[in-house]
Design an enzyme around this catalytic site. Sequence first.
Site, PDB file in Angstrom:
ATOM      1  N   GLU A  85      14.879  11.938   3.588  1.00 34.92           N
ATOM      2  CA  GLU A  85      15.243  13.331   3.810  1.00 34.92           C
ATOM      3  C   GLU A  85      15.427  13.665   5.284  1.00 34.92           C
ATOM      4  OE1 GLU A  85      12.035  15.189   1.783  1.00 34.92           O
ATOM      5  OE2 GLU A  85      12.856  14.798  -0.204  1.00 34.92           O
ATOM      6  N   GLU A 116       2.100  -4.844  -4.810  1.00 31.72           N
ATOM      7  CA  GLU A 116       1.202  -4.318  -3.785  1.00 31.72           C
ATOM      8  C   GLU A 116       0.130  -5.316  -3.377  1.00 31.72           C
ATOM      9  OE1 GLU A 116      -2.350  -1.760  -5.554  1.00 31.72           O
ATOM     10  OE2 GLU A 116      -0.414  -0.915  -6.122  1.00 31.72           O
TER      11      GLU A 116
END
Length: 299
Positions: A85, A116
Site C-alpha cells: 500500500e 515458517e
Amino acid sequence: MNVHVADVPTEERNPASMDLDALPLSDLLQLINQQDQTVPKAVAAVLPQIELAVLAGVRALRSGGRIHYFGAGTSGRAAFADAAELRPTFSLEPDQVVAHVAGGLEALWSAVEQAEDDDNAGARDAAEVTAKDLVIGVAASGATPYVGGALRHARSVGATTALISSNPHAPLHEFADIPIAVETGPEVITGSTRMKAGTAAKLVLTTFSTAVMVRIGRTWSNLMVCAVPSNAKLRQRAVRTLMSATGLPAEVAQQAIAQAGEELPVALVMLLSSVDARTARHALTDAQGMVADAVRRLS
C-alpha cells in the site's frame, strides 16, 4: 529454534473467554470487541521503540538503503499489505519497502504452515540485504525460525534490525537492535494470533510506515501529495488535494496536474512557488522529493 508454547503469552488461555462457545451471540461479539480495545493501549506502550524504528527507517531510505519486512502467516500477510500500500499512496519505488513472506506469494492466500520453520529460507530471502538497510521481523511469538534466519543474516551484514512481536520475552530479541514487544496477552481463542496479536502488528506497521513517509517528506501538512492518480477516484482526490493545499480552483489544479505529467508533488510545487514543471521537478530532485524543502528552495 524450539520454543515451548507454554512460554508464549499468546498461547495461554484467556480467563475471560473460557465459556466462549456457550455465550449468546451478542455477548460473544461484545467479548471480542472488549478484548480488541486493549490493543491500542498496548501499542501506545511501545511508542518509544517504534520511534527508534522510524528513525532507522528514515536513515535507511535517505542513504539509498531499503526497508525489509519478514514474516510468516498472519504476520507476513500484514507486512505484505503494508508494503504494497505504500507504493501508490506515497509514490515509492517498488524496491524501497519490500515484504518477504515465508512460503512466497502462495502464502498470501493459502496457508503454507511448514514454511515458517525454515530458518535457512529466511536467510536466503535476506541475501540482498545490505548494511544500509533496516530489516523488520514480524512474529507474534517472537520465535518464528524463518524470521530468525532473516534477522541473523541481516545482523551479520551490518543492517539495523527490529522485531515486532506480542512476546516480551521473545527469543529473537537477541537478533533485534530494536525489539518492539506489544503485550496483547492471551487471545479470545487460544493461540489464534490473527486476532489481537495480528491487529497489534498491523497497527505498529502502519504507525511505523506512515511516520517514515511523513519524515521523508511524502506529505504536505496532512495531505497525500505523493499519491499516484492511477484511477478516477484518485484523480479526483488529487484535484481536491491541490485545491486544499493552495486554495486555488479545480480548473487551475487540473491544469497543473496535466502540465506536471500527473506527478502530484511537481504540480503542488508549481502552484505554491509559481514556477513551471521543469523548475519544480528540479527543485524536488535537489530536495530529495520533499515538497516543503523544494518550496523553501524556490522562495
